[in-house]
Design a protein around this motif. Structure first.
Motif, PDB file in Angstrom:
ATOM      1  N   SER A 165     -83.122 -22.288  14.476  1.00  0.00           N
ATOM      2  CA  SER A 165     -83.584 -23.400  13.419  1.00  0.00           C
ATOM      3  C   SER A 165     -84.427 -24.394  13.972  1.00  0.00           C
ATOM      4  N   ILE A 166     -83.842 -24.798  15.183  1.00  0.00           N
ATOM      5  CA  ILE A 166     -84.551 -26.002  15.937  1.00  0.00           C
ATOM      6  C   ILE A 166     -86.008 -25.380  16.280  1.00  0.00           C
ATOM      7  N   PHE A 167     -86.061 -24.144  16.875  1.00  0.00           N
ATOM      8  CA  PHE A 167     -87.294 -23.610  17.254  1.00  0.00           C
ATOM      9  C   PHE A 167     -88.256 -23.328  16.026  1.00  0.00           C
ATOM     10  N   ASN A 168     -87.704 -23.124  15.021  1.00  0.00           N
ATOM     11  CA  ASN A 168     -88.578 -23.077  13.824  1.00  0.00           C
ATOM     12  C   ASN A 168     -89.159 -24.248  13.212  1.00  0.00           C
ATOM     13  N   MET A 169     -88.381 -25.297  13.191  1.00  0.00           N
ATOM     14  CA  MET A 169     -88.624 -26.656  13.029  1.00  0.00           C
ATOM     15  C   MET A 169     -89.785 -27.295  13.758  1.00  0.00           C
ATOM     16  N   ILE A 170     -89.554 -26.991  15.247  1.00  0.00           N
ATOM     17  CA  ILE A 170     -90.773 -27.775  15.946  1.00  0.00           C
ATOM     18  C   ILE A 170     -92.050 -26.708  15.996  1.00  0.00           C
ATOM     19  N   SER A 171     -91.825 -25.464  15.699  1.00  0.00           N
ATOM     20  CA  SER A 171     -93.023 -24.758  15.602  1.00  0.00           C
ATOM     21  C   SER A 171     -94.021 -24.883  14.500  1.00  0.00           C
ATOM     22  N   LYS A 172     -93.464 -25.499  13.539  1.00  0.00           N
ATOM     23  CA  LYS A 172     -94.144 -25.634  12.088  1.00  0.00           C
ATOM     24  C   LYS A 172     -94.556 -27.091  12.170  1.00  0.00           C
ATOM     25  N   GLU A 173     -94.336 -27.990  13.350  1.00  0.00           N
ATOM     26  CA  GLU A 173     -94.855 -29.298  13.361  1.00  0.00           C
ATOM     27  C   GLU A 173     -96.339 -29.272  13.816  1.00  0.00           C
ATOM     28  N   LYS A 174     -96.889 -30.123  13.486  1.00  0.00           N
ATOM     29  CA  LYS A 174     -98.170 -30.517  14.110  1.00  0.00           C
ATOM     30  C   LYS A 174     -98.369 -31.293  15.003  1.00  0.00           C
ATOM     31  N   VAL A 175     -97.442 -32.234  15.371  1.00  0.00           N
ATOM     32  CA  VAL A 175     -97.603 -33.173  16.590  1.00  0.00           C
ATOM     33  C   VAL A 175     -96.163 -32.820  17.385  1.00  0.00           C
ATOM     34  N   GLY A 176     -96.364 -33.431  18.417  1.00  0.00           N
ATOM     35  CA  GLY A 176     -95.023 -32.982  19.655  1.00  0.00           C
ATOM     36  C   GLY A 176     -93.859 -34.121  19.063  1.00  0.00           C
ATOM     37  N   LYS A 177     -92.693 -33.647  19.301  1.00  0.00           N
ATOM     38  CA  LYS A 177     -91.511 -34.117  18.783  1.00  0.00           C
ATOM     39  C   LYS A 177     -90.648 -34.203  20.172  1.00  0.00           C
ATOM     40  N   SER A 178     -89.888 -35.275  20.103  1.00  0.00           N
ATOM     41  CA  SER A 178     -88.768 -35.421  21.261  1.00  0.00           C
ATOM     42  C   SER A 178     -87.337 -35.227  20.214  1.00  0.00           C
ATOM     43  N   ILE A 179     -86.543 -34.274  20.901  1.00  0.00           N
ATOM     44  CA  ILE A 179     -85.346 -33.765  20.168  1.00  0.00           C
ATOM     45  C   ILE A 179     -84.232 -34.269  21.245  1.00  0.00           C
ATOM     46  N   ALA A 180     -83.092 -34.764  20.733  1.00  0.00           N
ATOM     47  CA  ALA A 180     -81.942 -34.760  21.615  1.00  0.00           C
ATOM     48  C   ALA A 180     -81.078 -34.039  21.008  1.00  0.00           C
ATOM     49  N   ILE A 181     -80.218 -33.414  21.671  1.00  0.00           N
ATOM     50  CA  ILE A 181     -78.885 -32.430  21.466  1.00  0.00           C
ATOM     51  C   ILE A 181     -77.885 -33.130  22.259  1.00  0.00           C
ATOM     52  N   ARG A 182     -76.933 -33.762  21.197  1.00  0.00           N
ATOM     53  CA  ARG A 182     -75.888 -34.465  21.584  1.00  0.00           C
ATOM     54  C   ARG A 182     -74.556 -33.543  21.299  1.00  0.00           C
ATOM     55  N   GLY A 183     -73.372 -33.633  22.109  1.00  0.00           N
ATOM     56  CA  GLY A 183     -72.272 -32.911  21.724  1.00  0.00           C
ATOM     57  C   GLY A 183     -71.421 -33.426  23.019  1.00  0.00           C
ATOM     58  N   SER A 184     -70.029 -33.051  22.918  1.00  0.00           N
ATOM     59  CA  SER A 184     -69.224 -33.129  23.806  1.00  0.00           C
ATOM     60  C   SER A 184     -69.295 -32.029  24.984  1.00  0.00           C
ATOM     61  N   TRP A 185     -68.555 -32.548  26.100  1.00  0.00           N
ATOM     62  CA  TRP A 185     -68.702 -31.656  27.437  1.00  0.00           C
ATOM     63  C   TRP A 185     -68.152 -30.393  26.664  1.00  0.00           C
ATOM     64  N   GLY A 186     -68.951 -29.068  27.124  1.00  0.00           N
ATOM     65  CA  GLY A 186     -68.624 -27.795  26.881  1.00  0.00           C
ATOM     66  C   GLY A 186     -68.975 -27.343  25.478  1.00  0.00           C
ATOM     67  N   SER A 187     -69.592 -28.227  24.656  1.00  0.00           N
ATOM     68  CA  SER A 187     -69.991 -27.818  23.328  1.00  0.00           C
ATOM     69  C   SER A 187     -71.065 -26.724  23.074  1.00  0.00           C
TER      70      SER A 187
END
Length: 146
Positions: free
Chosen positions: A32-54
């Motif tokens: 889903s993340i790959f598809n989302m950024i593939s369709k964007e025309k400009v660069g994006k910064s994405i943070a993936i947050r979660g607890s340790w081991g998630s």
């Protein structure tokens, strides 16, 4: 009586990110993340947050794999590990890392950014001098008397 080592085998699980998702949840999220950024025309910064081991590192690894497999993709996954640079100046360290990573993927020429890199790493000193004109006490008194 049985030997304790024979009856209770200890298994340790690896904490390394995996290449394939055994349950599919991480693969779906990475897709889903790959598809989302593939369709964007400009660069994006994405943070993936979660607890340790998630599974944050697994998701990043899966996105990298998708980006590498895609023929029409011009996506480069650049990962900055803030924990690795704990105690350093985060902004400076991140910008130095980003310039180096962009040079590695040939999106910029390092030579074009050398001055900025030197400024960031404080290898190049620049000083701004201000010159103020002032009168000595004797000159100030003389000026008042005139």
């Amino acid at each position: 009586m049985a030997n304790l080592e024979e009856t209770c085998t200890t298994m340790l699980l690896s904490d390394d990110p995996v290449d394939e998702d055994g349950f599919g949840g991480h693969q779906r999220l990475a897709g889903s993340i790959f598809n989302m950024i593939s369709k964007e025309k400009v660069g994006k910064s994405i943070a993936i947050r979660g607890s340790w081991g998630s599974g944050k590192s697994t998701i990043i690894k899966l996105i990298r794999k998708l980006a590498g497999e895609s023929q029409e993709s011009n996506i480069k996954v650049i990962v900055f590990d803030a924990w690795e640079h704990e105690g350093d100046s985060l902004r400076r360290t991140f910008l130095e890392f980003l310039l180096s990573a962009l040079d590695d993927v040939k999106w910029i020429k390092a030579t074009d950014w050398e001055t900025l890199k030197q400024n960031l790493s404080r290898k190049r000193n620049s000083k701004k001098l201000h010159q103020y004109h002032s009168f000595l006490k004797v000159g100030s008194i003389w000026l008042v008397l005139l």
